[in-house]
Design an enzyme around this catalytic site. Sequence first.
Site, mmCIF file in Angstrom:
data_model
loop_
_atom_site.group_PDB
_atom_site.id
_atom_site.type_symbol
_atom_site.label_atom_id
_atom_site.label_comp_id
_atom_site.label_asym_id
_atom_site.label_seq_id
_atom_site.Cartn_x
_atom_site.Cartn_y
_atom_site.Cartn_z
ATOM 1 N N ASP A 99 0.819 -1.218 0.000
ATOM 2 C CA ASP A 99 0.000 0.000 0.000
ATOM 3 C C ASP A 99 0.852 1.267 0.000
ATOM 4 O O ASP A 99 2.060 1.227 0.258
ATOM 5 C CB ASP A 99 -0.959 0.006 1.201
ATOM 6 C CG ASP A 99 -0.244 0.002 2.553
ATOM 7 O OD1 ASP A 99 0.882 -0.545 2.643
ATOM 8 O OD2 ASP A 99 -0.793 0.541 3.533
ATOM 9 N N GLU A 160 0.457 -1.423 5.865
ATOM 10 C CA GLU A 160 1.563 -0.851 6.640
ATOM 11 C C GLU A 160 1.360 0.642 6.877
ATOM 12 O O GLU A 160 1.676 1.160 7.940
ATOM 13 C CB GLU A 160 2.902 -1.082 5.913
ATOM 14 C CG GLU A 160 4.133 -0.848 6.780
ATOM 15 C CD GLU A 160 4.549 0.602 6.939
ATOM 16 O OE1 GLU A 160 5.215 0.926 7.925
ATOM 17 O OE2 GLU A 160 4.189 1.440 6.076
HETATM 18 ZN ZN LIG Z 1 6.761 2.485 3.767
#
Ligand SMILES: [Zn+2]
Length: 406
Positions: A99, A160
């Site tokens: 992401d 993340e």
């Molecule tokens: Zn990163």
Amino acid sequence: MRQSYYHWLPDQQALMLEQTIALAEINSGTFNVTGVNAVADRLAELAAGLNAVVQRIDLPHYRQLTDRAEWQEQPLGQALQLQKHPDAPLQLLLMGHLDTVYGVDHPFQQIRWLDAERLNGPGVTDMKGGLVVALHALTVLEASPLAGKIGWRWLLNPDEEIGSPCSAELIASCAAEADLGLVFEPALADGSLAGARKGSGNFSVRVTGRAAHAGREHHLGRNAIRALCDFISALDNLNGQRKGVTINPGYIHGGGAVNVVPDRAMARFNIRIEQPEDELWCLQQLEQLQQRIFRQEGIQIELDGDFGRKPKPFGPHLRLFERLRQIGQRLGTKLNWLPSGGCCDGNNLAAAGVANIDTLGVCGGSIHSSDEFLLVGSLSERARLTAALLFELAQDDPAQWRRKRR
Ligand SMILES: [Zn+2]
């Protein structure tokens, strides 16, 4: 003299750049499930030559407090895992994220050259470029006679950038089987790596009061906005009271028509901590604040959240860093490290007891902004560095790095 097989990596520069651009052209803001999964598809295609066991893993939904102070569940993309040689005596966990911070509606979607060295684009540095670095380092290892001397698992999570809330359990279970961790977050523009990292917690708060007509029955209302403001003010006043702890109220929403006493308000805040003991101090402070506001008749206050990322003190990781520094010296890459207030999955690996380096990705800067840029030369340079590290580890006595586990 130890053998090396990675001299040809600089020849891969053009290919690495092409792959990085192709990955960055796919929007993969955390909540763009289709885009995140498309990055995983593309990466799995690019990694086909590794002949690894590929797995797509569903994650629990992300739970978030909406503006209306209601809990909402949002689906996320799948995690991607590639694994090879699980029976080798030394097991590495490589980590990357699929992401980016730029959602589909973010204005920053274009890739362009700033000059001959610097490419500006969403996620080129954080961390599409890092994914390509890991891919090529693994490719050169697997093409060498040392393939099979070390086992590896390459885990790619979809969340993340929001703190890995839904992949945290998966990371912990993979970490339990790993001896060492390599995370491909970007290094700084000058090539420095991150050493110690702060810990981080994300929290949300919901206040419920009582609605009433603002003119006729104002006295019967219990204003949720006022109570939340009291809470936030007191919360912000905790800044400066403990070394290394910072608190950032980052989002607030409440109320509606101004002729109604608002009965709901919500806010989100982030806390950064330096030492493991700071966590308890913060939780105690939050508890006290909550009690204080709660004491007002007709007001309810609910807190949710935790320290998803523990601080990463540097000590346990130093030996691996020193090894990388020596390798860098031989390759002409000068390496040093600096403490960082930022967090990443390296914090999660550290919390699981896995020594790791978490900035093995590309060099660049201005990440999380429309100015994000990649120093393109670092693609092959950093791939060579990681490949060299993999070769050293494959030729070491595994007992040197093996972690007592299970
Ligand atoms: Zn990163």
